[in-house]
Every structure is written in structure tokens, then in C-alpha cells.
Design a protein around this motif. Sequence first.
Motif, mmCIF file in Angstrom:
data_model
loop_
_atom_site.group_PDB
_atom_site.id
_atom_site.type_symbol
_atom_site.label_atom_id
_atom_site.label_comp_id
_atom_site.label_asym_id
_atom_site.label_seq_id
_atom_site.Cartn_x
_atom_site.Cartn_y
_atom_site.Cartn_z
ATOM 1 N N MET A 1 0.841 -1.197 0.000
ATOM 2 C CA MET A 1 0.000 0.000 0.000
ATOM 3 C C MET A 1 0.878 1.251 0.000
ATOM 4 S SD MET A 1 -2.960 1.191 2.700
ATOM 5 C CE MET A 1 -3.999 -0.219 2.316
ATOM 6 N N THR A 2 0.605 2.170 -0.927
ATOM 7 C CA THR A 2 1.370 3.405 -1.007
ATOM 8 C C THR A 2 1.007 4.316 0.157
ATOM 9 O OG1 THR A 2 -0.300 4.508 -2.358
ATOM 10 C CG2 THR A 2 1.382 3.224 -3.527
ATOM 11 N N ALA A 3 1.865 5.302 0.396
ATOM 12 C CA ALA A 3 1.626 6.245 1.495
ATOM 13 C C ALA A 3 0.318 6.994 1.284
ATOM 14 C CB ALA A 3 2.794 7.223 1.601
ATOM 15 N N ARG A 4 0.021 7.384 0.050
ATOM 16 C CA ARG A 4 -1.208 8.122 -0.220
ATOM 17 C C ARG A 4 -2.447 7.269 0.067
ATOM 18 N NH1 ARG A 4 -1.982 12.823 -3.090
ATOM 19 N NH2 ARG A 4 -4.092 13.172 -3.885
ATOM 20 N N LYS A 5 -2.389 5.993 -0.306
ATOM 21 C CA LYS A 5 -3.518 5.106 -0.034
ATOM 22 C C LYS A 5 -3.684 4.888 1.469
ATOM 23 C CE LYS A 5 -3.712 2.539 -4.394
ATOM 24 N NZ LYS A 5 -3.608 1.199 -5.033
ATOM 25 N N LEU A 6 -2.561 4.774 2.173
ATOM 26 C CA LEU A 6 -2.622 4.603 3.624
ATOM 27 C C LEU A 6 -3.267 5.821 4.280
ATOM 28 C CD1 LEU A 6 -1.922 3.035 6.180
ATOM 29 C CD2 LEU A 6 0.342 4.116 6.137
ATOM 30 N N ILE A 7 -2.859 7.020 3.840
ATOM 31 C CA ILE A 7 -3.457 8.242 4.374
ATOM 32 C C ILE A 7 -4.944 8.293 4.049
ATOM 33 C CG2 ILE A 7 -3.470 10.768 4.143
ATOM 34 C CD1 ILE A 7 -0.423 10.589 3.729
ATOM 35 N N GLY A 8 -5.303 7.832 2.863
ATOM 36 C CA GLY A 8 -6.714 7.790 2.483
ATOM 37 C C GLY A 8 -7.519 6.882 3.392
ATOM 38 N N GLN A 9 -6.951 5.726 3.766
ATOM 39 C CA GLN A 9 -7.640 4.817 4.673
ATOM 40 C C GLN A 9 -7.781 5.427 6.076
ATOM 41 O OE1 GLN A 9 -9.021 1.585 4.049
ATOM 42 N NE2 GLN A 9 -8.851 2.480 2.011
ATOM 43 N N VAL A 10 -6.720 6.079 6.540
ATOM 44 C CA VAL A 10 -6.785 6.752 7.847
ATOM 45 C C VAL A 10 -7.855 7.839 7.822
ATOM 46 C CG1 VAL A 10 -5.521 8.260 9.441
ATOM 47 C CG2 VAL A 10 -4.388 6.252 8.436
ATOM 48 N N HIS A 11 -7.877 8.627 6.753
ATOM 49 C CA HIS A 11 -8.856 9.694 6.595
ATOM 50 C C HIS A 11 -10.279 9.136 6.598
ATOM 51 C CE1 HIS A 11 -9.958 13.794 5.331
ATOM 52 N NE2 HIS A 11 -10.881 13.229 4.570
ATOM 53 N N LEU A 12 -10.465 8.027 5.885
ATOM 54 C CA LEU A 12 -11.794 7.420 5.774
ATOM 55 C C LEU A 12 -12.304 6.927 7.118
ATOM 56 C CD1 LEU A 12 -14.205 6.124 4.306
ATOM 57 C CD2 LEU A 12 -12.721 4.143 3.845
ATOM 58 N N TRP A 13 -11.537 6.088 7.784
ATOM 59 C CA TRP A 13 -12.042 5.425 8.986
ATOM 60 C C TRP A 13 -12.102 6.356 10.188
ATOM 61 C CZ3 TRP A 13 -14.808 1.559 7.920
ATOM 62 C CH2 TRP A 13 -14.507 0.760 6.816
ATOM 63 N N LEU A 14 -11.173 7.289 10.283
ATOM 64 C CA LEU A 14 -11.284 8.275 11.357
ATOM 65 C C LEU A 14 -12.489 9.193 11.117
ATOM 66 C CD1 LEU A 14 -7.603 9.400 12.096
ATOM 67 C CD2 LEU A 14 -9.044 7.844 13.411
ATOM 68 N N GLY A 15 -12.754 9.506 9.845
ATOM 69 C CA GLY A 15 -13.910 10.325 9.521
ATOM 70 C C GLY A 15 -15.218 9.639 9.856
ATOM 71 N N LEU A 16 -15.299 8.347 9.547
ATOM 72 C CA LEU A 16 -16.515 7.587 9.867
ATOM 73 C C LEU A 16 -16.712 7.481 11.381
ATOM 74 C CD1 LEU A 16 -16.306 4.708 7.226
ATOM 75 C CD2 LEU A 16 -17.884 6.649 7.219
ATOM 76 N N ALA A 17 -15.603 7.344 12.111
ATOM 77 C CA ALA A 17 -15.693 7.161 13.557
ATOM 78 C C ALA A 17 -16.105 8.446 14.280
ATOM 79 C CB ALA A 17 -14.356 6.674 14.106
ATOM 80 N N SER A 18 -15.663 9.591 13.771
ATOM 81 C CA SER A 18 -15.893 10.863 14.490
ATOM 82 C C SER A 18 -16.908 11.775 13.820
ATOM 83 C CB SER A 18 -14.568 11.628 14.630
ATOM 84 O OG SER A 18 -14.088 12.001 13.344
ATOM 85 N N GLY A 19 -17.453 11.348 12.687
ATOM 86 C CA GLY A 19 -18.282 12.239 11.872
ATOM 87 C C GLY A 19 -19.463 12.846 12.596
ATOM 88 N N LEU A 20 -20.232 12.043 13.305
ATOM 89 C CA LEU A 20 -21.429 12.542 13.974
ATOM 90 C C LEU A 20 -21.068 13.566 15.041
ATOM 91 C CD1 LEU A 20 -24.478 12.445 14.359
ATOM 92 C CD2 LEU A 20 -24.154 10.519 15.936
#
Length: 399
Positions: A1-20
Amino acid sequence: MTARKLIGQVHLWLGLASGLIVVIVSLTGCLYVFEKEIREWTEPYQFVEVRQESLLPPSRLRQVAEPHFNGKAAKAVMYRKAGLSATVSYFDKESYLLAFVDPYTGKLLKVKDMNRDFFRVVLQGHYYLWLPPEIGHPVVASATLVFVILLISGLVLWWPKNLNKTNRDKSFFVKWKASFKRVNYDLHNVLGFYVLFIALIIAFTGLVWGFEWFAKSAYWVTSGGKSMPVVKPALSDTTLTAGAQPADQLWRRLTGGAQLQEGYISLSVPVKPKDVIRVDQNPEWGTYYKRQIRAYDQSSLADITPSSSFSETFEKAETADKIKRMNYDIHVGAILGLPGKILAFFASLICATLPVTGFYIWWGRRKKKKPATGAHRAHRPGQARPGSRPLRRPVLKDA
């Protein structure tokens, strides 16, 4: 996994966890930005007619308000700028009552249960998500820290590989005439970039209240390596004999009994023998960074103020203390006046939309159709169609 894809995954799951939580905190922040202005528009008891006569002392204002405090003694009296009523307050862990009194005539204008006040409820949601403080406070603080990570990772994902015209259009403009999915993506991507700087300031100033380690770190950085001082509470000398109405005497000493043209002055009411009279004095209405907080012995009225960020005037404070004092006004945009509040309002509003548009991007990608298979696979030239007999080369007989 490239660094950009890893950052994308971090962005996605942290966003889903804290969005509300981000949505709730941002929307309540939007509502609270113009709290003072809205109160002055909707609450007529905030105002009194300015008269050319002396104001009533704190003890008289307390006599008017305390019969409406369910037998409880008032905790503080505040005189506000000319044209505004004075307030007398009682508060404990369970209740918060606020009486609005005409400081010239002593007429009671309103007694308000602040636990049912709209903006008080909004603030409880902003601070604690309407949960008990010991639960809600760390949850909101943690979500704010996650939001900072989301903003930084979002900038990395937004950053174009090159700035040709196509990438510039995608990165800086919303394509309003495109499909709903594309507009939603642009709203997340483009508006997120434009609000980034202001959102980071709002988040960082929020973290100062959220985590003690963050507040200490901020003070250490802004002071050039000094530790944030621990403030010891001042105590009155119990061996002294209290004079008659010491708060009245102190109020006259500080103001001359005259109406303030700007700002406010608040005096606490000592209850226990060692309680001090805490004076919170602000020369400016609408901001808080110039306020000065001092403590006086309830008997001798001697100034026994402990050293703190607010113990001196703003002009005499150290740089780190000035920044600490400005934290609230920066957080709500009041440091820049009305334009700053408008910026903070729209920044918070956009921050509230980012989890929504981000969720829809993720959901749309999950629902994306799988590639066609079987009978629906595209036919290639020279290849047998599904279900047909294989083609045979013609057999050439010798002539």
C-alpha cells in the motif's frame, strides 16, 4: 500500500468514527457564535433606560433578586455597560438562576432558569454532547483531535500532482452543472480546502480547553520554554473583622458608583469565612481578552490577587499569557469583530457538512456496480460468443 492510499484509509475510517460528533460540535458552534447579538435582539429585559443618577450598590440588587432564588444567597453581581441591565446570579452543580435588575431603580425585570435557556443548552451540546461532563468532555476533546488529523490528511489527499488547468479546476472550483455525485465530491474536496486554515485555528483553540497537556504544550511553545504556572487560590484572613457590606465598599472604590460606559464589572459574594471577593473587570464589551481578574480580602479589602494570566492588564501581560487570554475570542472569531464572527460561523457550518459529504462519497463507492460477467461480458472480435459453438478453421484439401 502506497503512502497516499494509507493516508486515504486513515482519513476514511477516522472520519466515519468521528463524523457525527464533528457535525454536532460544528453546528452548536455555529449557533453560539452570535449568542450576544441574538440575545440583544430577542430579550428586551437586557436593556434599561440610561438615567443621570447613581447606581444601586450590589447589596441592594441582591435584596431584589434573592427572594426569587429559592432561599439561596446570590453568588455574584454584575454591572454591565450603559443601557444594559445588571445581573445577579446563583449557581451550583444542579441549578443556575440569573436575575436581570434595573441598576437605577432596583426593578426586577426577569428571573431566568439558565438550565432551560436555549444558548445554555446549545453550549452543553458543544462542550459535552449533552452527556455528563466527565464523559462528554473527553469524547468531544478526542473527536476534536481526530478532526485535526482529518484536516491535515485531507490536505495531503487534496494536493494536486501538478497544477495544469484540469487539476486546478478540480481542486479550486465546484462543478455545479455536473452530476450530484460530482458536486458532492467537489463540495467535500474544494470547500474543505478553503476552510482548512480557519478550521485548524478553531480546532486548536478548542483543544486548549480539551486537554490539559495540550494547553501546557501551547503555553510552553508560546513562552519560549516556560511551564504554565499553577495558580493557587487566594484566601481571606479570618482573623480580621469584616466591615459592613464589604462588596459595596469595594464596588465604590473601583467604580465610584458610576455607570460603566463600556465593558462590565462582576463581584462575587463571599459565603465562607475564607472566601475572597473575586472581581472580574473588563473595559471592552464583546470580547474577553482584556478582562482582569483580581481577589480582595472580604474583611480588609486588601488586594491579595495570586499571579495568573489574568491578574494584570492585557498590556502588561507576557506574550504567552496574552495568547492564552485571547483563546476564547479567537475561537469564536470575536478577536476580529463582526467580520471574524461571520468567518467563524461559515467555517463551522462548512465543517459540519464535511462528514456528511464524505460519508456520501464512501457510500457511493461501496454501491458502485461490479464489472459485467458471463453473458454480459463484451464480445471481442475473433472470439466465440457465449453459448455458440467454437469456430473451426476451414480444412483446405490439396488441389
